[in-house]
Motif scaffolding. Structure first.
Motif, PDB file in Angstrom:
ATOM      1  N   ILE A 179     -13.771 -90.644 -52.032  1.00 51.79           N
ATOM      2  CA  ILE A 179     -12.977 -91.016 -53.107  1.00 51.79           C
ATOM      3  C   ILE A 179     -13.968 -92.439 -53.177  1.00 51.79           C
ATOM      4  N   ILE A 180     -14.507 -92.858 -54.123  1.00 47.11           N
ATOM      5  CA  ILE A 180     -15.290 -94.499 -53.644  1.00 47.11           C
ATOM      6  C   ILE A 180     -14.182 -95.366 -54.877  1.00 47.11           C
ATOM      7  N   ILE A 197      -9.377 -79.761 -56.264  1.00 43.63           N
ATOM      8  CA  ILE A 197      -9.455 -80.565 -54.678  1.00 43.63           C
ATOM      9  C   ILE A 197      -8.226 -80.558 -54.313  1.00 43.63           C
ATOM     10  N   ASP A 198      -8.221 -80.222 -52.790  1.00 48.33           N
ATOM     11  CA  ASP A 198      -6.357 -80.348 -52.305  1.00 48.33           C
ATOM     12  C   ASP A 198      -6.984 -81.782 -50.742  1.00 48.33           C
ATOM     13  N   GLU A 199      -8.018 -82.234 -50.924  1.00 44.54           N
ATOM     14  CA  GLU A 199      -9.129 -83.358 -49.322  1.00 44.54           C
ATOM     15  C   GLU A 199      -8.856 -84.099 -50.062  1.00 44.54           C
ATOM     16  N   VAL A 200      -9.184 -85.361 -49.868  1.00 44.17           N
ATOM     17  CA  VAL A 200      -9.218 -86.355 -50.195  1.00 44.17           C
ATOM     18  C   VAL A 200     -10.049 -87.454 -49.030  1.00 44.17           C
ATOM     19  N   PHE A 201     -11.140 -88.482 -48.625  1.00 44.80           N
ATOM     20  CA  PHE A 201     -11.286 -88.996 -48.002  1.00 44.80           C
ATOM     21  C   PHE A 201     -11.480 -91.041 -48.685  1.00 44.80           C
ATOM     22  N   MET A 202     -10.961 -91.684 -48.703  1.00 46.00           N
ATOM     23  CA  MET A 202     -11.203 -92.572 -49.155  1.00 46.00           C
ATOM     24  C   MET A 202     -12.091 -94.028 -48.468  1.00 46.00           C
ATOM     25  N   THR A 203     -12.576 -94.128 -49.628  1.00 49.01           N
ATOM     26  CA  THR A 203     -13.746 -95.952 -49.111  1.00 49.01           C
ATOM     27  C   THR A 203     -13.427 -96.313 -50.584  1.00 49.01           C
ATOM     28  N   GLY A 204     -13.636 -97.959 -49.899  1.00 47.24           N
ATOM     29  CA  GLY A 204     -13.557 -98.610 -50.828  1.00 47.24           C
ATOM     30  C   GLY A 204     -12.588-100.010 -50.671  1.00 47.24           C
ATOM     31  N   LEU A 205     -12.050-100.322 -51.967  1.00 47.73           N
ATOM     32  CA  LEU A 205     -11.563-101.572 -51.889  1.00 47.73           C
ATOM     33  C   LEU A 205     -10.591-101.533 -52.596  1.00 47.73           C
ATOM     34  N   VAL A 206      -9.068-102.196 -52.905  1.00 48.25           N
ATOM     35  CA  VAL A 206      -9.040-103.043 -51.035  1.00 48.25           C
ATOM     36  C   VAL A 206      -8.118-101.963 -50.441  1.00 48.25           C
ATOM     37  N   ILE A 217     -18.276 -86.302 -55.385  1.00 52.06           N
ATOM     38  CA  ILE A 217     -17.848 -87.635 -55.073  1.00 52.06           C
ATOM     39  C   ILE A 217     -17.309 -88.209 -56.442  1.00 52.06           C
ATOM     40  N   LEU A 218     -15.843 -89.089 -55.834  1.00 49.48           N
ATOM     41  CA  LEU A 218     -15.256 -89.450 -57.622  1.00 49.48           C
ATOM     42  C   LEU A 218     -15.298 -90.913 -57.175  1.00 49.48           C
ATOM     43  N   LEU A 219     -15.623 -91.351 -58.571  1.00 50.04           N
ATOM     44  CA  LEU A 219     -16.279 -92.867 -58.518  1.00 50.04           C
ATOM     45  C   LEU A 219     -14.382 -93.598 -59.247  1.00 50.04           C
ATOM     46  N   LEU A 220     -13.673 -94.010 -58.713  1.00 53.10           N
ATOM     47  CA  LEU A 220     -12.894 -94.607 -59.147  1.00 53.10           C
ATOM     48  C   LEU A 220     -12.651 -95.958 -59.611  1.00 53.10           C
ATOM     49  N   GLU A 221     -13.379 -96.759 -60.687  1.00 56.45           N
ATOM     50  CA  GLU A 221     -13.490 -97.814 -60.417  1.00 56.45           C
ATOM     51  C   GLU A 221     -12.883 -98.133 -62.206  1.00 56.45           C
TER      52      GLU A 221
END
Length: 197
Positions: free
Chosen positions: A9-10, A85-94, A153-157
């Motif tokens: 996740i971005i 999807i069953d597992e997520v890896f979070m990155t980004g803000l805030v 890859i999921l861009l959540l914006e």
């Protein structure tokens, strides 16, 4: 039911959140809701993206959110179910707003939820640290890296218009307005994503 997938996740790594000033198509713009430490996580996230892209076939999806909680967009729930999807890896803000809210959202829906150390940033370091600590207590794992088998890859914006609840309420200044370069993923991450073609 198909194979279970892991997703990177971005969250909100867009021009309006990252840069005080940025250029787009020869014109200079100002960021609208800049997280002071946002620039420090661009390269670590871009490196993760390159690692994912180089490890094999990966799908990319961009889902807009008109609220700090991405699950207010029903497409998110549908997309993660459709993809398996069953597992997520979070990155980004805030850390203390979108990372916190959305990591909880994934946890509450039964997803294995990970936050990648050094790939998220707060507005306020003290509040960010408290938010990550609370996420850990709630079951999110703080991890140093991603596994080799990320498939999505999921861009959540953020993307708003003048009718957005966030904008109309006055609680946030106009930011990430639809059709502006403020909603674009920052170029180093965009370049890393485009290397998958």
């Amino acid at each position: 039911m198909g194979e279970r997938l892991k997703a990177l996740i971005i969250m909100d790594m867009t021009n309006d959140f990252v840069f005080e000033k940025y250029e787009h198509e020869g014109k200079e713009y100002e960021g609208r809701l800049v997280a002071p430490l946002a620039k420090t996580i661009i390269e670590p996230i871009a490196a993760l993206v390159r690692k994912v892209v180089n490890s094999g076939t990966v799908s990319l999806f961009r889902l807009t959110k008109d609220h700090y909680d991405a699950f207010t967009n029903p497409e998110l729930e549908l997309k993660v179910a459709e993809l398996g999807i069953d597992e997520v890896f979070m990155t980004g803000l805030v850390d203390e707003v979108c990372i916190y809210t959305n990591a909880l959202g994934f946890l509450e829906r039964g997803f294995k939820t990970n936050v990648i150390k050094g790939c998220t940033a707060p507005f306020d370091p003290k509040k960010g640290k408290e938010a990550l600590k609370e996420l850990n207590v709630c079951g999110a794992r703080m991890v140093d890296d991603i596994p080799f088998d990320i498939g999505v890859i999921l861009l959540l914006e953020d993307e708003h218009d003048e009718n957005s609840e966030e904008i109309k309420s006055g609680s946030w200044p106009p930011h990430s307005m639809k059709g502006t370069p403020g909603v674009l993923t920052v170029k180093p991450i965009r370049d890393a994503l485009e290397s998958r073609k």
